[in-house]
Enzyme design. Structure first.
Site, mmCIF file in Angstrom:
data_model
loop_
_atom_site.group_PDB
_atom_site.id
_atom_site.type_symbol
_atom_site.label_atom_id
_atom_site.label_comp_id
_atom_site.label_asym_id
_atom_site.label_seq_id
_atom_site.Cartn_x
_atom_site.Cartn_y
_atom_site.Cartn_z
ATOM 1 N N LYS A 487 0.842 -1.200 0.000
ATOM 2 C CA LYS A 487 0.000 0.000 0.000
ATOM 3 C C LYS A 487 0.876 1.249 0.000
ATOM 4 O O LYS A 487 2.072 1.168 0.312
ATOM 5 C CB LYS A 487 -0.879 -0.017 1.256
ATOM 6 C CG LYS A 487 -0.057 -0.020 2.540
ATOM 7 C CD LYS A 487 -0.918 -0.308 3.745
ATOM 8 C CE LYS A 487 -0.047 -0.294 4.999
ATOM 9 N NZ LYS A 487 -0.738 -0.764 6.175
ATOM 10 N N ARG A 584 -11.403 0.762 13.968
ATOM 11 C CA ARG A 584 -11.227 1.492 12.719
ATOM 12 C C ARG A 584 -12.194 0.891 11.705
ATOM 13 O O ARG A 584 -13.268 1.411 11.494
ATOM 14 C CB ARG A 584 -9.768 1.358 12.276
ATOM 15 C CG ARG A 584 -9.343 2.340 11.256
ATOM 16 C CD ARG A 584 -7.838 2.322 11.024
ATOM 17 N NE ARG A 584 -7.361 1.037 10.476
ATOM 18 C CZ ARG A 584 -6.088 0.813 10.157
ATOM 19 N NH1 ARG A 584 -5.169 1.753 10.325
ATOM 20 N NH2 ARG A 584 -5.726 -0.344 9.654
ATOM 21 N N TYR A 712 14.742 31.716 5.639
ATOM 22 C CA TYR A 712 13.479 32.371 5.995
ATOM 23 C C TYR A 712 13.419 32.745 7.471
ATOM 24 O O TYR A 712 13.892 32.000 8.329
ATOM 25 C CB TYR A 712 12.306 31.434 5.716
ATOM 26 C CG TYR A 712 11.939 31.327 4.264
ATOM 27 C CD1 TYR A 712 11.509 32.456 3.546
ATOM 28 C CD2 TYR A 712 11.986 30.100 3.604
ATOM 29 C CE1 TYR A 712 11.162 32.355 2.206
ATOM 30 C CE2 TYR A 712 11.639 29.990 2.269
ATOM 31 C CZ TYR A 712 11.226 31.128 1.577
ATOM 32 O OH TYR A 712 10.892 31.027 0.267
ATOM 33 N N MET A 761 10.788 24.995 0.937
ATOM 34 C CA MET A 761 9.938 24.086 0.178
ATOM 35 C C MET A 761 10.770 23.101 -0.660
ATOM 36 O O MET A 761 10.511 21.911 -0.663
ATOM 37 C CB MET A 761 9.000 24.881 -0.724
ATOM 38 C CG MET A 761 7.971 24.007 -1.412
ATOM 39 S SD MET A 761 6.964 24.914 -2.580
ATOM 40 C CE MET A 761 5.897 25.844 -1.504
#
Ligand SMILES: *Cc1c(COP(=O)(O)O)cnc(C)c1O
Length: 818
Positions: A487, A584, A712, A761
């Site tokens: 997955k 769940r 930053y 980023m």
């Protein structure tokens, strides 16, 4: 012919146990072996049609259809034996007995393959050598290696690796070494031994009959190897060396400078060094291996001058074979490490994986002292012709001389001529395999073909993955099935590629979270059973069309499936999810009665398995709760089985539970994160290898004054004047922002560098003030080298799962293999 006995002689020159790696079927004998999740007997029919004529098969499997069919295959020989591997070992043992040349046996915890390759490099030009290909050092690899011994060989070098008690004695009988090298003895491969002492004793069994043994004495006060050898083989001449000046030891003095190391070796009781060499190697582990080789080469009869000259050829070459992206949509496989027949034989099948690409092979003259050139090159030509090669390029005098042996070849005297010809620039949409001896410098070709841009990449080490998979298969044993969770893009490693490897290894089930993930696997040739954990009712058509098996956790879903099965008159396989405490998804205990009643009335719905998920199997603190979950699972499944009238598979154990709760393995386990080498269990961790390495590079380096701020929000500062490097990795790539301000580290040139200021980023900055030699373009490792993912996750206040699955799709996945 069918013989109910072991073969005393085989006509075939090649032995194989792997149906996927058959090169010259007419010359191959196939040993059908049954592994944990794999049975070689299944391939006998196709292999017969491929042209194999000698088969060794096991008596248990010799019945029914196969035995009937084999009666008609009169040109083939079948030997029906109790155990194919024992038979293989026996054949190799007998083969070895017929040679009286020196055979060097190498074992130890690390460095076996390196020592073997380097020793071969030293001895190769003087003697005709046979050695184990790659790291063929197991119960199967060793006999296959020994089978390579031929009349022309003068020295053999075989490595041996073991993982449990008793194995080395069997290997010793096959290799029958005359001389021994004991490499580094360390912590690796520990899980099946009671103690380090037992492990040492076991390994030394390889030397039970050697005449001479080379090893390093690490402990100044006590020679542990000597004391052990006294009982194992008191006649052996022990050639110990040490970096301390000890009595009865060779004294190795090495002086390491940044560029090279100067080594001097003195014999016991002599005042002058007999050997004085320089090497480019500077890493202590390499130097240790090199010293083993230098001393062994001396024992084997190389002169001091010969050793000095050949030491220059020894380089810290990475043994990994990297598959690189090239220009013009090419794929480059640089395998310039093993430039001999065996190496070529192992490398050629790599091309098969690229069905839609043109196949280009570039070779240099071969270093194969054992076979005279007029015989060698036709052999190489036959081997190459057995594969589908579209373009063959050769470099070197010999290839020019013997070019007629090849059907079609373009030849050049040297690598420069090849590059100068310009033909490399015309290669496109191809997979290019490079096999060149070191002196031909094929690196130049790689550089020319490679995409120049640096990139941020997640390296996935498929050998480590294989190791981990084997570990788990052995842990669960042959009677437990294995489901692997792929997955979430296989935890970030790349679902299709990982699933392909797993499928090849014969695992039983794959699991994805969503239908789309399953469809993608099917579209990429994954045919093994796939369970989907969270399917939607609207997807029943897709599930059925792609043979995806839904997990069912609600009555609504169950009823929809029943309806669908009637409407389409199909029987449908499902997996029942039971909630034993996760809260769940899944049927709760009080729904059990209704559930069983419903299923009993749905003959077209087939329960393939029942499962539940543990909430804290990794944590000893919650042991009681985990046991309660397993208990409840047992009760719920028993009830369902009673009404069903058949027993579906049951599974509840995830990675951590496989080790921590062996009794909860049931018929199948679900392996996830530990496949990648991550485990909280310290003992288990020793047997696992790291699979994922996240790498980026330095875009720019800047000198920074003490009072300046970095990045930053002016958050970053250095304590004093220094240097920072800007790396091409940011939070958009999945490098957590919480790792800024020194929380995260990068490994650059082997040293740790803390982050400075905030993570941006697409980039981040690290402090490299302590590393004057670092330059732009250098590699920086976020995790996987010295920095472990588990520790980094801890620093980021999260878990490894999150860091792994956050690595964005724009980070290239690169798969490496030895
Ligand atoms: C992800 C998952 C696993 C695997 O868990 P690991 O801790 O990674 O081994 C097992 N079962 C289910 C239901 C899962 O969702």
């Amino acid at each position: 012919m069918i013989h109910f006995s072991s073969p005393t002689q085989l006509k075939s020159s090649i032995l194989s146990l792997d149906s996927r790696q058959i090169y010259l079927p007419q010359q191959t004998a196939f040993f059908a072996v049954r592994g944990v999740h794999h049975d070689g007997h299944q391939y006998i029919e196709p292999l017969y049609h491929l042209g194999i004529r000698e088969f060794i098969v096991e008596s248990d499997a010799w019945s029914g259809l196969l035995a009937e069919k084999a009666k008609k295959w009169t040109q083939a020989d079948f030997w029906v034996v109790d155990n194919s591997i024992n038979c293989l070992q026996e054949i190799a043992r007998i083969h070895r007995k017929s040679f009286s040349i020196p055979v060097i046996g190498i074992t130890g915890s690390n460095g076996k393959t390196t020592c073997k390759e380097w020793l071969a490099t030293l001895l190769q030009t003087k003697f005709s050598i046979v050695k184990s290909p790659k790291s063929f050092n197991s119960q199967i690899g060793v006999p296959l290696s020994v089978w390579g011994l031929k009349a022309q060989h003068q020295i053999a070098i075989f490595e041996a690796g073991i993982s449990r008690v008793g194995e080395m004695q069997r290997i010793e009988k096959i290799i029958q070494p005359t001389w021994g090298v004991f490499t580094h003895f360390g912590e690796a491969h520990g899980q099946n031994f009671e103690s380090d002492h037992q492990k040492l004793q076991e390994k030394l069994q390889l030397f039970a009959h050697v005449e001479k043994l080379v090893y390093r004495r690490k402990n100044i006060n006590q020679d542990v190897i000597k004391s052990e050898m006294q009982s194992i083989n008191p006649q052996a001449e022990l050639i110990a060396w040490s970096t301390e000046d000890l009595a009865n030891c060779m004294y190795v003095y090495w002086k390491i400078s940044p560029k090279e190391t100067h080594i001097r070796i003195k014999k016991p009781a002599q005042s002058e060094a007999f050997l004085d060499v320089k090497t480019e190697l500077t890493d202590e582990a390499y130097l240790e291996n090199l010293c083993h080789c230098l001393i062994m080469a001396h024992v084997a009869g190389l002169s001091v001058e010969e050793i000095q000259a050949r030491t220059k050829w020894i380089r810290p070459i990475s043994m990994r074979l990297e598959i690189k992206e090239g220009l013009r949509n090419n794929q480059i496989i640089d395998d310039s490490y093993n430039n001999d027949l065996d190496g070529l034989q192992l490398a050629l099948p790599l091309l098969k994986k690229y069905e839609h690409k043109k196949r280009v092979l570039i070779i240099s003259d071969f270093i194969e002292a054992g076979i005279p050139a007029p015989e060698l090159y036709p052999k190489i030509a036959t081997l190459i012709q057995s594969q589908k090669i579209d373009q063959l390029i050769g470099v070197g005098d010999h290839l020019i001389k013997y070019q007629d042996a090849f059907k079609e070849i373009e030849v050049f005297y040297n690598t420069e001529d090849l590059i100068g010809s310009g033909i490399l620039n015309q290669i496109s949409d191809a997979v290019v395999l490079l096999k060149g001896a070191r002196k031909f410098n094929f690196e130049q070709i790689t550089q020319l073909l490679e995409t120049k841009t640096h990139c941020t990449k997640l390296e996935v080490n498929l050998d480590a993955l294989q190791n981990n998979l084997t570990y788990f298969k052995e842990t669960i044993g042959p009677d437990t099935k294995l489901m692997v969770m792929v997955k979430a893009f296989a935890y970030g490693a790349g679902a299709v590629e990982i699933a392909q490897v797993l499928q090849q290894q014969g695992i039983d089930y794959l699991t994805v979270a969503y239908t789309d993930e399953g469809v993608q696997l099917r579209k990429n040739g994954i045919y093994c059973p796939i369970m989907v954990m969270n399917p939607q009712i609207g997807e029943l058509d897709t599930l059925s069309n792609y043979a995806l098996e839904p997990e069912v956790y609600s009555m609504t879903m169950l009823e929809a499936i029943d309806e669908y099965s009637h409407a389409h008159n199909k029987s449908i396989k499902i997996h029942l999810k039971l909630d034993t405490g996760m809260k769940r998804l899944g049927f709760s205990p009080d729904q059990c009665k209704e559930l069983t009643k419903k299923i009993a009335s749905m003959p077209q719905v087939w329960v393939a398995s029942m499962l539940s998920h543990l909430v804290a199997s990794e944590s000893p603190k919650h042991q009681k709760f985990t046991e309660k979950q397993v208990d409840l699972f047992e009760k719920m499944t028993q009830k369902i089985i009673q009404t069903l009238g058949y027993t579906p598979l049951r599974h509840i154990a995830n990675s951590a539970a496989i080790k921590n709760y062996p009794s909860a393995r049931y018929e199948m386990v679900r392996l996830g994160i530990s496949l990648y080498g991550i485990s909280e269990n310290k003992i288990e961790k020793k047997s696992l290898e790291n699979v994922l390495t996240l790498k980026t590079y330095i875009s720019q380096i800047k000198d920074i004054k003490k009072n300046e701020t970095i990045g930053y929000g002016r958050k970053g500062k250095l304590k004093s004047n220094g240097r920072i490097a800007t790396l091409a990795l940011g939070y958009a790539d999945g490098y957590a922002r919480s790792l800024g301000m020194g929380k995260g580290m990068f490994e650059i040139n082997g040293y740790l560098c803390p982050t400075v200021g905030a993570i941006c980023m697409d980039m981040c900055m690290v402090d490299i003030s302590h590393l004057p030699l670092v330059k732009e373009g250098d590699e920086a490792i976020a995790f996987g080298g010295k920095i472990q993912l588990t520790d980094l996750a801890h620093q980021a206040k999260t878990i490894p799962y999150e860091l792994m699955t956050n690595i964005s799709e724009r980070v290239k996945r690169v798969y490496v293999k030895n």
